[in-house]
Design a protein around this motif. Structure first.
Motif, PDB file in Angstrom:
ATOM      1  N   VAL A   1      -5.692   5.535   4.159  1.00 46.54           N
ATOM      2  CA  VAL A   1      -5.322   6.885   4.564  1.00 46.54           C
ATOM      3  C   VAL A   1      -6.197   7.884   3.805  1.00 46.54           C
ATOM      4  CG1 VAL A   1      -3.546   7.227   2.774  1.00 46.54           C
ATOM      5  CG2 VAL A   1      -3.319   8.387   4.980  1.00 46.54           C
ATOM      6  N   ARG A   2      -6.418   9.036   4.419  1.00 48.24           N
ATOM      7  CA  ARG A   2      -7.194  10.082   3.740  1.00 48.24           C
ATOM      8  C   ARG A   2      -6.471  10.568   2.493  1.00 48.24           C
ATOM      9  NH1 ARG A   2      -8.200  15.234   6.727  1.00 48.24           N
ATOM     10  NH2 ARG A   2      -9.384  15.710   4.858  1.00 48.24           N
ATOM     11  N   THR A   3      -7.248  10.966   1.504  1.00 47.01           N
ATOM     12  CA  THR A   3      -6.675  11.596   0.314  1.00 47.01           C
ATOM     13  C   THR A   3      -7.696  12.556  -0.269  1.00 47.01           C
ATOM     14  OG1 THR A   3      -5.683  11.251  -1.859  1.00 47.01           O
ATOM     15  CG2 THR A   3      -7.466   9.770  -1.241  1.00 47.01           C
ATOM     16  N   GLN A   4      -7.193  13.586  -0.926  1.00 48.31           N
ATOM     17  CA  GLN A   4      -8.065  14.526  -1.626  1.00 48.31           C
ATOM     18  C   GLN A   4      -7.988  14.315  -3.138  1.00 48.31           C
ATOM     19  OE1 GLN A   4      -6.361  18.112   0.006  1.00 48.31           O
ATOM     20  NE2 GLN A   4      -7.772  18.151   1.738  1.00 48.31           N
ATOM     21  N   ASP A   5      -7.263  13.286  -3.539  1.00 47.06           N
ATOM     22  CA  ASP A   5      -7.023  13.024  -4.953  1.00 47.06           C
ATOM     23  C   ASP A   5      -8.033  12.006  -5.485  1.00 47.06           C
ATOM     24  OD1 ASP A   5      -6.019  12.777  -7.457  1.00 47.06           O
ATOM     25  OD2 ASP A   5      -3.999  12.171  -6.867  1.00 47.06           O
ATOM     26  N   LYS A   6      -9.258  12.476  -5.748  1.00 46.20           N
ATOM     27  CA  LYS A   6     -10.300  11.577  -6.233  1.00 46.20           C
ATOM     28  C   LYS A   6     -10.031  11.082  -7.648  1.00 46.20           C
ATOM     29  CE  LYS A   6     -13.979  13.372  -3.268  1.00 46.20           C
ATOM     30  NZ  LYS A   6     -15.356  13.910  -3.191  1.00 46.20           N
ATOM     31  N   GLU A   7      -9.163  11.787  -8.379  1.00 50.28           N
ATOM     32  CA  GLU A   7      -8.824  11.369  -9.738  1.00 50.28           C
ATOM     33  C   GLU A   7      -8.059  10.049  -9.750  1.00 50.28           C
ATOM     34  OE1 GLU A   7      -9.749  12.856 -12.686  1.00 50.28           O
ATOM     35  OE2 GLU A   7     -11.060  13.928 -11.293  1.00 50.28           O
ATOM     36  N   LEU A   8      -7.509   9.677  -8.615  1.00 47.42           N
ATOM     37  CA  LEU A   8      -6.794   8.397  -8.511  1.00 47.42           C
ATOM     38  C   LEU A   8      -7.670   7.222  -8.927  1.00 47.42           C
ATOM     39  CD1 LEU A   8      -4.792   8.396  -5.164  1.00 47.42           C
ATOM     40  CD2 LEU A   8      -3.882   7.912  -7.430  1.00 47.42           C
ATOM     41  N   LYS A   9      -8.951   7.375  -8.725  1.00 46.83           N
ATOM     42  CA  LYS A   9      -9.903   6.293  -8.969  1.00 46.83           C
ATOM     43  C   LYS A   9      -9.802   5.741 -10.385  1.00 46.83           C
ATOM     44  CE  LYS A   9     -14.708   5.216  -7.823  1.00 46.83           C
ATOM     45  NZ  LYS A   9     -15.965   5.783  -7.279  1.00 46.83           N
ATOM     46  N   LYS A  10      -9.398   6.584 -11.311  1.00 47.10           N
ATOM     47  CA  LYS A  10      -9.335   6.193 -12.713  1.00 47.10           C
ATOM     48  C   LYS A  10      -8.188   5.232 -13.015  1.00 47.10           C
ATOM     49  CE  LYS A  10     -11.250  10.662 -14.149  1.00 47.10           C
ATOM     50  NZ  LYS A  10     -10.995  11.905 -14.920  1.00 47.10           N
ATOM     51  N   SER A  11      -7.175   5.213 -12.166  1.00 46.46           N
ATOM     52  CA  SER A  11      -5.992   4.414 -12.483  1.00 46.46           C
ATOM     53  C   SER A  11      -5.547   3.486 -11.355  1.00 46.46           C
ATOM     54  CB  SER A  11      -4.834   5.351 -12.844  1.00 46.46           C
ATOM     55  OG  SER A  11      -4.584   6.263 -11.780  1.00 46.46           O
TER      56      SER A  11
ATOM     57  N   PHE B   1       0.830  -1.204   0.000  1.00 54.11           N
ATOM     58  CA  PHE B   1       0.000   0.000   0.000  1.00 54.11           C
ATOM     59  C   PHE B   1       0.866   1.256   0.000  1.00 54.11           C
ATOM     60  CE2 PHE B   1      -2.083   3.431   2.287  1.00 54.11           C
ATOM     61  CZ  PHE B   1      -3.320   3.521   1.652  1.00 54.11           C
ATOM     62  N   TRP B   2       1.829   1.317   0.943  1.00 55.66           N
ATOM     63  CA  TRP B   2       2.647   2.518   1.058  1.00 55.66           C
ATOM     64  C   TRP B   2       3.625   2.666  -0.096  1.00 55.66           C
ATOM     65  CZ3 TRP B   2       1.080   6.454   3.478  1.00 55.66           C
ATOM     66  CH2 TRP B   2       0.241   6.299   4.585  1.00 55.66           C
ATOM     67  N   ALA B   3       4.033   1.561  -0.693  1.00 56.92           N
ATOM     68  CA  ALA B   3       4.860   1.639  -1.897  1.00 56.92           C
ATOM     69  C   ALA B   3       4.074   2.312  -3.029  1.00 56.92           C
ATOM     70  CB  ALA B   3       5.317   0.249  -2.321  1.00 56.92           C
ATOM     71  N   PHE B   4       2.796   1.958  -3.144  1.00 54.07           N
ATOM     72  CA  PHE B   4       1.942   2.587  -4.162  1.00 54.07           C
ATOM     73  C   PHE B   4       1.788   4.080  -3.879  1.00 54.07           C
ATOM     74  CE2 PHE B   4      -2.084   4.185  -5.707  1.00 54.07           C
ATOM     75  CZ  PHE B   4      -2.124   3.715  -7.008  1.00 54.07           C
ATOM     76  N   VAL B   5       1.553   4.441  -2.604  1.00 50.88           N
ATOM     77  CA  VAL B   5       1.382   5.849  -2.229  1.00 50.88           C
ATOM     78  C   VAL B   5       2.618   6.659  -2.613  1.00 50.88           C
ATOM     79  CG1 VAL B   5       1.179   7.432  -0.264  1.00 50.88           C
ATOM     80  CG2 VAL B   5      -0.284   5.400  -0.397  1.00 50.88           C
ATOM     81  N   ARG B   6       3.802   6.115  -2.301  1.00 52.35           N
ATOM     82  CA  ARG B   6       5.050   6.839  -2.613  1.00 52.35           C
ATOM     83  C   ARG B   6       5.277   6.927  -4.119  1.00 52.35           C
ATOM     84  NH1 ARG B   6       6.782   3.620   1.723  1.00 52.35           N
ATOM     85  NH2 ARG B   6       7.661   2.093   0.255  1.00 52.35           N
ATOM     86  N   ASN B   7       5.110   5.824  -4.804  1.00 47.67           N
ATOM     87  CA  ASN B   7       5.412   5.784  -6.237  1.00 47.67           C
ATOM     88  C   ASN B   7       4.464   6.641  -7.063  1.00 47.67           C
ATOM     89  OD1 ASN B   7       7.504   4.013  -5.695  1.00 47.67           O
ATOM     90  ND2 ASN B   7       6.290   2.179  -6.138  1.00 47.67           N
ATOM     91  N   ASN B   8       3.257   6.839  -6.538  1.00 51.85           N
ATOM     92  CA  ASN B   8       2.260   7.609  -7.277  1.00 51.85           C
ATOM     93  C   ASN B   8       2.002   8.991  -6.683  1.00 51.85           C
ATOM     94  OD1 ASN B   8       0.880   5.622  -9.401  1.00 51.85           O
ATOM     95  ND2 ASN B   8       1.396   4.447  -7.562  1.00 51.85           N
ATOM     96  N   GLU B   9       2.814   9.363  -5.707  1.00 53.35           N
ATOM     97  CA  GLU B   9       2.734  10.686  -5.082  1.00 53.35           C
ATOM     98  C   GLU B   9       1.291  11.046  -4.718  1.00 53.35           C
ATOM     99  OE1 GLU B   9       4.646  13.367  -7.767  1.00 53.35           O
ATOM    100  OE2 GLU B   9       6.653  12.609  -7.305  1.00 53.35           O
ATOM    101  N   VAL B  10       0.655  10.125  -4.002  1.00 53.71           N
ATOM    102  CA  VAL B  10      -0.734  10.324  -3.591  1.00 53.71           C
ATOM    103  C   VAL B  10      -0.843  11.540  -2.666  1.00 53.71           C
ATOM    104  CG1 VAL B  10      -2.677   9.310  -2.342  1.00 53.71           C
ATOM    105  CG2 VAL B  10      -1.285   7.886  -3.862  1.00 53.71           C
ATOM    106  N   ASN B  11      -1.820  12.370  -2.920  1.00 57.26           N
ATOM    107  CA  ASN B  11      -2.033  13.583  -2.136  1.00 57.26           C
ATOM    108  C   ASN B  11      -2.722  13.251  -0.820  1.00 57.26           C
ATOM    109  OD1 ASN B  11      -2.547  16.121  -1.138  1.00 57.26           O
ATOM    110  ND2 ASN B  11      -4.068  16.657  -2.678  1.00 57.26           N
TER     111      ASN B  11
END
Length: 212
Positions: A126-136, A88-98
């Motif tokens: 974890v909370r995020t404000q990046d709803k556009e993530l849903k597409k990918s 999970f955290w590897a994905f967050v870092r690699n994709n610069e999740v907001n």
């Protein structure tokens, strides 16, 4: 008869109204500062742990990136794959999740199907404000939006439940909520990890149960 009625009324305690007039954010800084300033009432403590009363809170809608069971599971072994957050955290870092700056470091959400401690949809994220993530997103991740809810909150500072002398069994979240006059509606239980402290095993976890 009248005397008994008066005594009964005095013994009744209504569930307190939320601490703030408006919906609160999931703000770790507020909780950590309250502990540092001794603003929270200590309910119980031991050599390795402290349990604080964090009051009744109302939270607004928020969005989170989670790895979810999707299907109902039981407490125990079935939870383990979702509690492993390395990928999970590897994905967050690699994709610069907001992630909002003041968010809990991790959120565990137990969405009860019928009753507390029964079958549930289990979410970790974890909370995020990046709803556009849903597409990918890969198929093992989801963007979820949680509705506004009222919670009775306790803060536990100490080791994780599986560690020695954790004191976790003394939290008694449902009993303590009842003592305030709150009714656990058995819709949701969640853990907000405000701070991890692996050096001293003094992690700061807010325990919340949804109440009426």
């Amino acid at each position: 008869m009248i005397v008994a009625l008066v005594i009964g009324l005095r013994a009744y305690t209504a569930c307190p109204e939320p601490m703030a007039d408006s919906d609160q954010p999931l703000a770790s800084k507020t909780v950590l500062q309250a502990i540092e300033k001794n603003d929270l009432q200590i309910l119980e403590s031991g050599t390795t742990f402290t349990i604080y009363d964090a009051g009744v809170k109302r939270y607004g809608e928020f969005t989170a990136l989670v790895q979810s069971s999707n299907e109902p599971i039981s407490l125990g072994a079935e939870m383990r794959p979702y509690m492993d957050t390395q990928r999970f955290w590897a994905f967050v870092r690699n994709n610069e999740v907001n992630i909002p700056d003041d968010s809990p470091q991790e959120i565990y959400v137990y969405n009860w199907i019928e009753k507390a401690q029964g079958r549930m949809i289990f979410d970790v994220g974890v909370r995020t404000q990046d709803k556009e993530l849903k597409k990918s997103l890969p198929n093992w991740l989801q963007i979820k939006t949680y509705k506004p809810m009222k919670f009775a909150s306790l803060v536990y500072v100490g080791p994780f439940p599986h560690q020695e002398d954790s004191g976790w069994e003394k939290i008694r979240w449902e009993d303590r909520a009842k003592e305030k006059g709150c009714v656990y509606d058995e819709r949701m239980y969640r853990e907000l990890y405000h701070r991890f402290d692996f050096d001293r095993n003094q992690h700061v976890t807010e325990i919340q149960i949804s109440v009426e």
